[in-house]
Design a protein around this motif. Structure first.
Motif, PDB file in Angstrom:
ATOM      1  N   THR A 163      -1.192  -0.977 -14.483  1.00  0.00           N
ATOM      2  CA  THR A 163      -2.254  -0.262 -13.790  1.00  0.00           C
ATOM      3  C   THR A 163      -3.223  -1.270 -13.180  1.00  0.00           C
ATOM      4  N   ALA A 164      -4.184  -0.775 -12.420  1.00  0.00           N
ATOM      5  CA  ALA A 164      -5.133  -1.646 -11.723  1.00  0.00           C
ATOM      6  C   ALA A 164      -5.683  -2.720 -12.657  1.00  0.00           C
ATOM      7  N   ARG A 174      -1.903  -0.030  -4.747  1.00  0.00           N
ATOM      8  CA  ARG A 174      -1.975  -1.254  -3.955  1.00  0.00           C
ATOM      9  C   ARG A 174      -1.689  -2.433  -4.870  1.00  0.00           C
ATOM     10  N   ASP A 189       0.882  -1.169   0.000  1.00  0.00           N
ATOM     11  CA  ASP A 189       0.000   0.000   0.000  1.00  0.00           C
ATOM     12  C   ASP A 189       0.919   1.216   0.000  1.00  0.00           C
ATOM     13  N   LEU A 214      -3.703  -3.953  -7.763  1.00  0.00           N
ATOM     14  CA  LEU A 214      -5.089  -3.837  -7.327  1.00  0.00           C
ATOM     15  C   LEU A 214      -5.642  -2.436  -7.523  1.00  0.00           C
ATOM     16  N   GLU A 215      -4.763  -1.444  -7.392  1.00  0.00           N
ATOM     17  CA  GLU A 215      -5.190  -0.041  -7.496  1.00  0.00           C
ATOM     18  C   GLU A 215      -3.998   0.812  -7.877  1.00  0.00           C
ATOM     19  N   GLY A 216      -4.215   1.826  -8.691  1.00  0.00           N
ATOM     20  CA  GLY A 216      -3.180   2.794  -9.007  1.00  0.00           C
ATOM     21  C   GLY A 216      -2.328   2.418 -10.206  1.00  0.00           C
TER      22      GLY A 216
END
Length: 118
Positions: free
Chosen positions: A78-79, A102, A41, A62-64
Protein backbone atom coordinates in the motif's frame (compact mmCIF):
# COMPACT_ATOMS: atom_id res chain seq x y z
CA UNK A 1 34.53 28.58 -2.47
CA UNK A 2 32.52 28.13 -5.65
CA UNK A 3 31.71 24.74 -7.12
CA UNK A 4 30.88 24.37 -10.79
CA UNK A 5 27.73 22.27 -11.10
CA UNK A 6 27.55 19.63 -13.84
CA UNK A 7 24.78 19.79 -16.40
CA UNK A 8 21.40 19.32 -14.77
CA UNK A 9 18.46 18.07 -16.81
CA UNK A 10 14.76 18.56 -16.09
CA UNK A 11 12.43 16.30 -18.06
CA UNK A 12 8.82 17.44 -18.27
CA UNK A 13 6.19 14.66 -17.93
CA UNK A 14 4.93 15.14 -21.49
CA UNK A 15 8.42 14.36 -22.85
CA UNK A 16 8.32 10.79 -21.49
CA UNK A 17 4.55 10.11 -21.35
CA UNK A 18 3.28 6.64 -22.22
CA UNK A 19 0.25 6.81 -24.51
CA UNK A 20 -2.56 9.18 -23.57
CA UNK A 21 -2.63 8.50 -19.82
CA UNK A 22 -0.47 9.75 -16.97
CA UNK A 23 2.09 6.93 -17.12
CA UNK A 24 5.71 7.72 -17.98
CA UNK A 25 8.78 5.82 -19.12
CA UNK A 26 12.16 7.34 -18.23
CA UNK A 27 15.26 5.75 -19.74
CA UNK A 28 18.32 7.06 -17.98
CA UNK A 29 20.69 6.59 -20.92
CA UNK A 30 18.74 9.22 -22.88
CA UNK A 31 19.23 11.76 -20.10
CA UNK A 32 22.68 11.08 -18.64
CA UNK A 33 21.38 8.96 -15.73
CA UNK A 34 22.40 5.47 -14.63
CA UNK A 35 18.88 4.33 -13.66
CA UNK A 36 15.51 4.15 -15.42
CA UNK A 37 11.91 4.07 -14.19
CA UNK A 38 8.25 3.67 -15.01
CA UNK A 39 5.73 5.97 -13.36
CA UNK A 40 2.49 3.99 -13.25
CA UNK A 41 -0.99 5.49 -12.81
CA UNK A 42 -3.53 2.62 -12.84
CA UNK A 43 -7.22 2.29 -12.11
CA UNK A 44 -8.71 -0.74 -10.27
CA UNK A 45 -7.92 -4.00 -12.05
CA UNK A 46 -5.18 -2.50 -14.23
CA UNK A 47 -1.58 -3.63 -14.04
CA UNK A 48 1.38 -4.99 -15.93
CA UNK A 49 1.86 -8.17 -17.90
CA UNK A 50 4.06 -10.90 -16.44
CA UNK A 51 7.66 -10.06 -17.40
CA UNK A 52 11.28 -10.13 -16.21
CA UNK A 53 14.45 -8.02 -16.41
CA UNK A 54 18.15 -9.00 -16.31
CA UNK A 55 18.59 -6.68 -13.30
CA UNK A 56 16.68 -6.09 -10.02
CA UNK A 57 13.63 -3.82 -9.89
CA UNK A 58 12.36 -1.78 -6.95
CA UNK A 59 8.80 -0.45 -6.70
CA UNK A 60 7.65 2.40 -4.49
CA UNK A 61 3.88 2.56 -4.02
CA UNK A 62 2.90 6.22 -3.94
CA UNK A 63 -0.87 5.82 -3.70
CA UNK A 64 -3.43 3.03 -3.48
CA UNK A 65 -3.20 -0.73 -3.03
CA UNK A 66 -1.13 -3.07 -5.18
CA UNK A 67 -0.57 -6.79 -5.44
CA UNK A 68 2.86 -7.83 -6.70
CA UNK A 69 3.49 -11.31 -8.02
CA UNK A 70 7.22 -12.06 -7.88
CA UNK A 71 8.04 -15.63 -8.82
CA UNK A 72 5.59 -17.80 -6.88
CA UNK A 73 4.91 -15.16 -4.19
CA UNK A 74 2.15 -12.57 -4.04
CA UNK A 75 2.90 -9.51 -1.95
CA UNK A 76 0.30 -6.94 -0.87
CA UNK A 77 1.55 -3.37 -0.69
CA UNK A 78 0.00 0.00 0.00
CA UNK A 79 1.01 3.66 -0.20
CA UNK A 80 4.44 4.16 1.35
CA UNK A 81 5.61 0.55 0.90
CA UNK A 82 8.69 -0.43 -1.10
CA UNK A 83 8.86 -3.85 -2.78
CA UNK A 84 11.91 -5.39 -4.44
CA UNK A 85 12.27 -8.10 -7.05
CA UNK A 86 15.42 -9.94 -8.13
CA UNK A 87 16.87 -10.14 -11.62
CA UNK A 88 15.51 -12.78 -14.02
CA UNK A 89 12.43 -13.59 -11.88
CA UNK A 90 9.06 -13.09 -13.63
CA UNK A 91 6.88 -10.50 -11.93
CA UNK A 92 3.82 -8.33 -12.37
CA UNK A 93 1.68 -5.90 -10.39
CA UNK A 94 -2.01 -5.00 -10.28
CA UNK A 95 -4.16 -2.32 -8.70
CA UNK A 96 -6.28 -4.30 -6.22
CA UNK A 97 -7.80 -1.26 -4.52
CA UNK A 98 -10.93 0.77 -5.22
CA UNK A 99 -9.12 3.95 -6.30
CA UNK A 100 -6.13 5.05 -8.30
CA UNK A 101 -2.84 3.24 -7.73
CA UNK A 102 0.36 5.15 -8.43
CA UNK A 103 3.83 3.67 -8.22
CA UNK A 104 7.36 4.11 -9.46
CA UNK A 105 9.17 1.03 -10.83
CA UNK A 106 12.90 1.74 -10.55
CA UNK A 107 15.15 -0.18 -12.94
CA UNK A 108 18.78 -0.70 -11.94
CA UNK A 109 19.86 0.02 -15.49
CA UNK A 110 20.37 3.04 -17.74
CA UNK A 111 18.14 1.29 -20.30
CA UNK A 112 14.94 -0.68 -19.73
CA UNK A 113 15.33 -4.30 -20.82
CA UNK A 114 12.09 -6.25 -20.46
CA UNK A 115 11.02 -9.70 -21.60
CA UNK A 116 7.25 -10.33 -21.51
CA UNK A 117 6.27 -13.84 -20.44
CA UNK A 118 2.52 -13.77 -21.14
Amino acid sequence: MSTIAPDVTVIAPEEIRLGTGNGRRFEGAEHGAGVSYFYVDNQPGQGSLLHWHPYPETWVVLEGDAAFTVGDRTIAATAGDTVTGPAFVPHRFENVGSGTMRLIGIHASAVIIQTVVE
